[in-house]
Design an enzyme around this catalytic site. Structure first.
Site, PDB file in Angstrom:
ATOM      1  N   ILE A  50       2.166  10.306   9.269  1.00 39.35           N
ATOM      2  CA  ILE A  50       1.368   9.545   8.306  1.00 39.35           C
ATOM      3  C   ILE A  50       1.774   8.079   8.273  1.00 39.35           C
ATOM      4  CG2 ILE A  50       2.941  10.028   6.376  1.00 39.35           C
ATOM      5  CD1 ILE A  50       0.451  10.320   4.587  1.00 39.35           C
ATOM      6  N   LYS A  51       2.991   7.780   8.692  1.00 33.51           N
ATOM      7  CA  LYS A  51       3.498   6.414   8.598  1.00 33.51           C
ATOM      8  C   LYS A  51       2.786   5.444   9.544  1.00 33.51           C
ATOM      9  CE  LYS A  51       6.774   7.143   5.515  1.00 33.51           C
ATOM     10  NZ  LYS A  51       6.788   6.515   4.182  1.00 33.51           N
TER      11      LYS A  51
END
Length: 469
Positions: A50-51
């Site tokens: 997700i980063k």
């Protein structure tokens, strides 16, 4: 394979165009009580987590406002404190932009993350994980000091960077709303930096003020008692990576949370393994924490609800840890049958095929390969009747190969140590100490003389540490 006709997958012209717009999967094989649990597959971002969303947004915004000058001399260097995934995301974007990246990580993070970062060209600096915010050796303090002495650098600081929140408010939140057709009743989220909670939470609440925001949090983190009891506590320690905090990050709107579900390391790790076994998704430890909390919260409900959480990163970064039975045993998460004697100290039991052995006619070169492959420093040598006849370690091999090139092809029996320190399982733990003082390892044999396994100094240390738990 489904026979349903699907539209053609898109063709991208930059890896950065692949960030975001991730699919969603219903976790239908898990026990979720009356609820339906959906997971947004953030592990399908190109950097594997997700980063990637915030890595791209933070760099783009820094370029727009002049904090990053692509034409600077020397070329820009991005510095960040991270559990690993934000560093990977920044290295992904920086690689496309031609920037340098320096990443400061706590020293408890997986080797796979460290190796991945270095393979992407990032410089990795490890900081102590046993100190808290404010200590000069805390990883965020180390990152700030590193940026201060690096010319033309930017400490991007995800923990205070509003672009972190903006990325989730402008992309992740709207995607969840659209994918569920606006029919989402609760969102289960974790806090590392707080960007997902603040960005997605604020967006979803703007669409429906009644949506429940549930915090999944490592049990020893300070956040779950703060949410559930309004209590400020000292942080403990945990092995779940990238989630839980010993402080409330600047961008984290913790008051958005309705309640928190504390999750132990063991619960998170076993849920990650269950997600792989039942749902076929190889996920990381933070995802294990999220899904454990989400499934538990779902089972507590009395009416059917639609609940969304994240599969936030890939488990490929944790194969040496929670997906490794031996690591799980060493950490005390997988409990083996106890004997109440020295057999309990044997890390790799010979009778169940857990250990690695050599045959007396194996060449030295093969021994070196196996020592490296299995990350051990010594191996037992057995004869053709499976009897222990010696032990060979790195020192024996070093003396052998420095004596001539022909040693690589000679059998290990020519160089192994035949003086063996054997001990029966009924002896007290203290009986190991003279063996270790002589810088040897203990070979445990039963009353029949059958070999049971090795005990090394680190095995004794782990045993004594386990007694303190």
């Amino acid at each position: 394979m489904s026979t349903e006709v699907r539209s053609s997958a898109p063709v991208f012209h930059s890896v950065l165009d692949m960030v975001g717009n991730t699919p969603m999967l219903e976790l239908s094989k898990l026990d979720t009580g009356p609820c339906r649990l959906f997971a947004k597959l953030e592990l399908m971002n190109p950097g594997g987590s997700i980063k990637d969303r915030i890595g791209l947004r933070m760099i783009e915004d820094a370029e727009k406002d002049g904090r990053l000058d692509p034409n600077g001399d020397p070329k820009p260097t991005i510095v960040e404190a991270t559990a690993g995934n934000t560093g990977l995301a920044l290295a992904l974007v920086a690689g496309q932009r031609g920037y340098d990246v320096k990443v400061v990580m706590p020293d408890k993070m997986s080797q796979e993350k460290i190796q991945h970062l270095r393979a992407m060209g990032a410089e990795v600096i490890l900081a102590r994980s046993d100190v808290q915010k404010g200590d000069p050796e805390y990883y965020q303090e180390v990152a700030q000091a590193l940026a201060d002495r690096t010319p033309n650098s930017l400490y991007i600081n995800q923990f205070s960077n509003p672009s972190n929140v903006g990325a989730h408010h402008d992309t992740t939140g709207p995607e969840i709303w659209e994918q569920t057709g606006g029919k989402v009743d609760a969102f289960v989220v974790g806090v590392g930096s707080g960007g997902t909670l603040s960005g997605v939470g604020r967006y979803l609440r703007s669409k429906n003020p009644g949506i429940k925001l549930i915090l999944a949090d490592p049990k020893e983190s300070i956040l779950n008692p703060l949410v559930n009891e309004g209590k400020e506590v000292e942080a403990g320690s945990w092995l779940i990576e990238g989630m839980g905090e010993d402080f409330v990050p600047d961008i984290c709107e913790i008051d958005l949370c309705d309640e928190a579900v504390p999750v132990t390391d063991a619960e998170a790790f076993f849920m990650a393994r269950e997600v792989l076994e039942k749902e076929g998704m190889l996920v990381g430890s933070s995802t294990g924490c999220l899904v454990e909390a989400a499934a538990r919260w779902c089972r507590q409900q009395t009416e059917p609800l639609t609940v969304v959480t994240m599969l936030c990163d890939s488990g490929a970064k944790y194969l040496s840890k929670m997906f490794n039975d031996y690591w799980m045993i060493d950490q005390g998460f997988i409990q083996r049958e106890k004997s109440g004697d020295l057999r309990d100290l044997i890390a790799r039991r010979h009778g169940t095929g857990e250990d690695f052995v050599l045959k007396e006619d194996d060449p030295v070169g093969q021994a070196v390969k196996r020592l490296g492959m299995y990350s051990v420093s010594q191996m037992v040598v057995m004869d053709h009747k499976s009897r222990v006849v010696g032990i060979i370690d790195e020192g024996d091999i070093l003396l052998a190969v420095t004596g001539g090139e022909d040693a690589w092809q000679r059998p290990v029996s020519d160089y192994m140590t035949r003086r063996l320190e054997t001990i029966t399982p009924d002896k007290p733990v203290e009986a190991l100490l003279p063996i270790f003082r002589a810088d040897r390892v203990a070979l445990v044999v039963d009353e029949k003389g059958d070999y049971l396994g090795l005990i090394t100094k680190i095995d004794l240390i782990n045993y004594l540490r386990g007694r303190l738990a």
